[in-house]
Write a protein that holds these residues in place. Sequence first.
Motif, PDB file in Angstrom:
ATOM      1  N   PRO A 183       0.826  -1.202   0.000  1.00  0.00           N
ATOM      2  CA  PRO A 183       0.000   0.000   0.000  1.00  0.00           C
ATOM      3  C   PRO A 183       0.868   1.264   0.000  1.00  0.00           C
ATOM      4  O   PRO A 183       2.012   1.237   0.461  1.00  0.00           O
ATOM      5  CB  PRO A 183      -0.787  -0.107   1.309  1.00  0.00           C
ATOM      6  N   PRO A 184       0.346   2.380  -0.523  1.00  0.00           N
ATOM      7  CA  PRO A 184       1.119   3.627  -0.500  1.00  0.00           C
ATOM      8  C   PRO A 184       1.247   4.155   0.916  1.00  0.00           C
ATOM      9  O   PRO A 184       0.445   3.818   1.793  1.00  0.00           O
ATOM     10  CB  PRO A 184       0.274   4.563  -1.374  1.00  0.00           C
ATOM     11  N   GLY A 185       2.254   4.974   1.130  1.00  0.00           N
ATOM     12  CA  GLY A 185       2.434   5.578   2.448  1.00  0.00           C
ATOM     13  C   GLY A 185       3.853   6.059   2.645  1.00  0.00           C
ATOM     14  O   GLY A 185       4.745   5.760   1.846  1.00  0.00           O
ATOM     15  N   PHE A 186       4.054   6.804   3.726  1.00  0.00           N
ATOM     16  CA  PHE A 186       5.387   7.313   4.056  1.00  0.00           C
ATOM     17  C   PHE A 186       6.141   6.323   4.938  1.00  0.00           C
ATOM     18  O   PHE A 186       5.623   5.265   5.308  1.00  0.00           O
ATOM     19  CB  PHE A 186       5.267   8.651   4.806  1.00  0.00           C
ATOM     20  N   ASP A 187       7.371   6.672   5.269  1.00  0.00           N
ATOM     21  CA  ASP A 187       8.184   5.962   6.271  1.00  0.00           C
ATOM     22  C   ASP A 187       8.236   4.462   6.017  1.00  0.00           C
ATOM     23  O   ASP A 187       7.901   3.646   6.882  1.00  0.00           O
ATOM     24  CB  ASP A 187       7.653   6.257   7.680  1.00  0.00           C
ATOM     25  N   ARG A 188       8.697   4.089   4.840  1.00  0.00           N
ATOM     26  CA  ARG A 188       8.747   2.683   4.444  1.00  0.00           C
ATOM     27  C   ARG A 188       9.757   1.910   5.282  1.00  0.00           C
ATOM     28  O   ARG A 188      10.859   2.392   5.542  1.00  0.00           O
ATOM     29  CB  ARG A 188       9.117   2.553   2.969  1.00  0.00           C
ATOM     30  N   GLU A 189       9.380   0.718   5.673  1.00  0.00           N
ATOM     31  CA  GLU A 189      10.274  -0.146   6.443  1.00  0.00           C
ATOM     32  C   GLU A 189      10.613  -1.436   5.704  1.00  0.00           C
ATOM     33  O   GLU A 189      11.461  -2.202   6.144  1.00  0.00           O
ATOM     34  CB  GLU A 189       9.635  -0.495   7.796  1.00  0.00           C
ATOM     35  N   GLU A 190       9.936  -1.685   4.571  1.00  0.00           N
ATOM     36  CA  GLU A 190      10.219  -2.891   3.803  1.00  0.00           C
ATOM     37  C   GLU A 190      11.638  -2.817   3.236  1.00  0.00           C
ATOM     38  O   GLU A 190      12.066  -1.770   2.753  1.00  0.00           O
ATOM     39  CB  GLU A 190       9.216  -3.046   2.651  1.00  0.00           C
ATOM     40  N   ASP A 191      12.358  -3.921   3.279  1.00  0.00           N
ATOM     41  CA  ASP A 191      13.749  -3.939   2.822  1.00  0.00           C
ATOM     42  C   ASP A 191      13.885  -3.416   1.400  1.00  0.00           C
ATOM     43  O   ASP A 191      14.808  -2.643   1.101  1.00  0.00           O
ATOM     44  CB  ASP A 191      14.314  -5.362   2.907  1.00  0.00           C
ATOM     45  N   GLU A 192      12.981  -3.827   0.502  1.00  0.00           N
ATOM     46  CA  GLU A 192      13.093  -3.412  -0.896  1.00  0.00           C
ATOM     47  C   GLU A 192      12.887  -1.912  -1.067  1.00  0.00           C
ATOM     48  O   GLU A 192      13.542  -1.266  -1.898  1.00  0.00           O
ATOM     49  CB  GLU A 192      12.092  -4.186  -1.760  1.00  0.00           C
ATOM     50  N   MET A 193      11.994  -1.338  -0.259  1.00  0.00           N
ATOM     51  CA  MET A 193      11.732   0.089  -0.374  1.00  0.00           C
ATOM     52  C   MET A 193      12.844   0.908   0.284  1.00  0.00           C
ATOM     53  O   MET A 193      13.243   1.950  -0.235  1.00  0.00           O
ATOM     54  CB  MET A 193      10.378   0.437   0.234  1.00  0.00           C
ATOM     55  N   VAL A 194      13.331   0.447   1.418  1.00  0.00           N
ATOM     56  CA  VAL A 194      14.452   1.140   2.063  1.00  0.00           C
ATOM     57  C   VAL A 194      15.661   1.137   1.140  1.00  0.00           C
ATOM     58  O   VAL A 194      16.368   2.142   1.001  1.00  0.00           O
ATOM     59  CB  VAL A 194      14.788   0.495   3.419  1.00  0.00           C
ATOM     60  N   ALA A 195      15.886   0.000   0.467  1.00  0.00           N
ATOM     61  CA  ALA A 195      17.014  -0.098  -0.466  1.00  0.00           C
ATOM     62  C   ALA A 195      16.854   0.904  -1.612  1.00  0.00           C
ATOM     63  O   ALA A 195      17.819   1.562  -2.021  1.00  0.00           O
ATOM     64  CB  ALA A 195      17.120  -1.519  -1.007  1.00  0.00           C
ATOM     65  N   ALA A 196      15.637   1.024  -2.139  1.00  0.00           N
ATOM     66  CA  ALA A 196      15.387   1.956  -3.239  1.00  0.00           C
ATOM     67  C   ALA A 196      15.588   3.404  -2.784  1.00  0.00           C
ATOM     68  O   ALA A 196      16.208   4.214  -3.488  1.00  0.00           O
ATOM     69  CB  ALA A 196      13.967   1.764  -3.773  1.00  0.00           C
ATOM     70  N   ILE A 197      15.069   3.735  -1.604  1.00  0.00           N
ATOM     71  CA  ILE A 197      15.186   5.098  -1.077  1.00  0.00           C
ATOM     72  C   ILE A 197      16.652   5.454  -0.815  1.00  0.00           C
ATOM     73  O   ILE A 197      17.110   6.558  -1.126  1.00  0.00           O
ATOM     74  CB  ILE A 197      14.339   5.241   0.205  1.00  0.00           C
ATOM     75  N   ARG A 198      17.390   4.495  -0.289  1.00  0.00           N
ATOM     76  CA  ARG A 198      18.806   4.743  -0.012  1.00  0.00           C
ATOM     77  C   ARG A 198      19.616   4.850  -1.308  1.00  0.00           C
ATOM     78  O   ARG A 198      20.570   5.636  -1.394  1.00  0.00           O
ATOM     79  CB  ARG A 198      19.360   3.647   0.891  1.00  0.00           C
ATOM     80  N   ARG A 199      19.231   4.077  -2.294  1.00  0.00           N
ATOM     81  CA  ARG A 199      19.951   4.127  -3.581  1.00  0.00           C
ATOM     82  C   ARG A 199      19.797   5.493  -4.234  1.00  0.00           C
ATOM     83  O   ARG A 199      20.745   6.028  -4.835  1.00  0.00           O
ATOM     84  CB  ARG A 199      19.439   3.038  -4.525  1.00  0.00           C
ATOM     85  N   ILE A 200      18.612   6.083  -4.131  1.00  0.00           N
ATOM     86  CA  ILE A 200      18.401   7.410  -4.716  1.00  0.00           C
ATOM     87  C   ILE A 200      19.349   8.429  -4.098  1.00  0.00           C
ATOM     88  O   ILE A 200      19.947   9.252  -4.798  1.00  0.00           O
ATOM     89  CB  ILE A 200      16.931   7.840  -4.552  1.00  0.00           C
ATOM     90  N   ALA A 201      19.510   8.368  -2.780  1.00  0.00           N
ATOM     91  CA  ALA A 201      20.433   9.287  -2.106  1.00  0.00           C
ATOM     92  C   ALA A 201      21.867   9.075  -2.589  1.00  0.00           C
ATOM     93  O   ALA A 201      22.611  10.042  -2.811  1.00  0.00           O
ATOM     94  CB  ALA A 201      20.348   9.103  -0.595  1.00  0.00           C
ATOM     95  N   GLU A 202      22.246   7.822  -2.779  1.00  0.00           N
ATOM     96  CA  GLU A 202      23.609   7.508  -3.226  1.00  0.00           C
ATOM     97  C   GLU A 202      23.859   8.023  -4.646  1.00  0.00           C
ATOM     98  O   GLU A 202      24.913   8.587  -4.945  1.00  0.00           O
ATOM     99  CB  GLU A 202      23.834   5.997  -3.167  1.00  0.00           C
ATOM    100  N   VAL A 203      22.867   7.818  -5.521  1.00  0.00           N
ATOM    101  CA  VAL A 203      23.014   8.278  -6.908  1.00  0.00           C
ATOM    102  C   VAL A 203      23.057   9.807  -6.970  1.00  0.00           C
ATOM    103  O   VAL A 203      23.824  10.381  -7.745  1.00  0.00           O
ATOM    104  CB  VAL A 203      21.859   7.720  -7.771  1.00  0.00           C
ATOM    105  N   CYS A 204      22.260  10.463  -6.134  1.00  0.00           N
ATOM    106  CA  CYS A 204      22.302  11.927  -6.077  1.00  0.00           C
ATOM    107  C   CYS A 204      23.687  12.407  -5.656  1.00  0.00           C
ATOM    108  O   CYS A 204      24.261  13.319  -6.270  1.00  0.00           O
ATOM    109  CB  CYS A 204      21.254  12.452  -5.094  1.00  0.00           C
ATOM    110  N   ARG A 205      24.216  11.799  -4.622  1.00  0.00           N
ATOM    111  CA  ARG A 205      25.535  12.196  -4.130  1.00  0.00           C
ATOM    112  C   ARG A 205      26.601  11.997  -5.205  1.00  0.00           C
ATOM    113  O   ARG A 205      27.465  12.859  -5.415  1.00  0.00           O
ATOM    114  CB  ARG A 205      25.874  11.395  -2.869  1.00  0.00           C
ATOM    115  N   LYS A 206      26.520  10.880  -5.922  1.00  0.00           N
ATOM    116  CA  LYS A 206      27.495  10.580  -6.970  1.00  0.00           C
ATOM    117  C   LYS A 206      27.443  11.596  -8.104  1.00  0.00           C
ATOM    118  O   LYS A 206      28.467  11.908  -8.720  1.00  0.00           O
ATOM    119  CB  LYS A 206      27.239   9.169  -7.523  1.00  0.00           C
ATOM    120  N   ASN A 207      26.247  12.126  -8.371  1.00  0.00           N
ATOM    121  CA  ASN A 207      26.075  13.072  -9.471  1.00  0.00           C
ATOM    122  C   ASN A 207      26.061  14.531  -9.034  1.00  0.00           C
ATOM    123  O   ASN A 207      25.750  15.413  -9.827  1.00  0.00           O
ATOM    124  CB  ASN A 207      24.779  12.746 -10.218  1.00  0.00           C
TER     125      ASN A 207
END
Length: 268
Positions: A183-207
């Motif tokens: 379901p949609p919502g904030f503050d994701r705790e699912e491993d797959e969603m946390v991984a996606a959210i963290r990856r975005i931060a990493e890609v932003c930092r790299k660029n």
Amino acid sequence: MLVNALKEKWAKGQATINGWCSIGSPFTAEIMAAQGYDSICVDVQHGALDYSAALPMFQAMRASGVVLLARAHWLDPASIMKLLDAGAMGIVCPMVNNPEEAARFVSYMRYPPLGQRSFGPTRAGFAMKGYGVQANDAVLAFAMIETAEGMKNLEEIAATPGLDGIYVGPADLTLGLTQGRLPPGFDREEDEMVAAIRRIAEVCRKNGKFAALHCGTAEYAARAIGWGYNMTTVSGDTRLLAASAAASVARFRELTETSGAEGEKGAY
């Protein structure tokens, strides 16, 4: 000289907190702006408001000195340019799915030769000293990554020249990546969603881009800063109002039911 206080804070390594206005009211916006946020975003996409409400909200928040942002209703040049002319110092653009759309978005944000923004800062020119073509360097362009396609093209979107950052909408991102399984919502705790959210931060930092995340609680927002996010939005005016009102009513019920029971006992 036209400056953007958010850029200055991020250059010093400071994390910032953003407020969110979905209620089309200058008074509500004024109250939100007085609470100490670094920036306030007026939501023209999903908020109960349009441009005619956003403009007086910007005016009501001017005295606070908070950085004014707006979420455009879509990747539409008229909407984006008009919000900039009204005084938005940054635009959050929803549903950016590929580098071509990101490049179009950037072009709507900048005056020539960097883009195709039309010159006519009707309110911005009065409200901000020195507003002109130098706004190219001051305004912030945030593309929202919210879909499976956007996530697939994350690296290319983040590499877009002139794009300042990526703003993560976790509700739509969850729907897109899991195809409605979660379901949609904030503050994701699912491993797959946390991984996606963290990856975005990493890609932003790299660029060399800024990363922003919409959160439901201050606790989750603090975690996101630890993951590399520069800005977090914590809830919004509608949810904050509802939560405070609900808590007040619940506390009243608790106290009166207890006192009522004691009074009843004493009567016997």
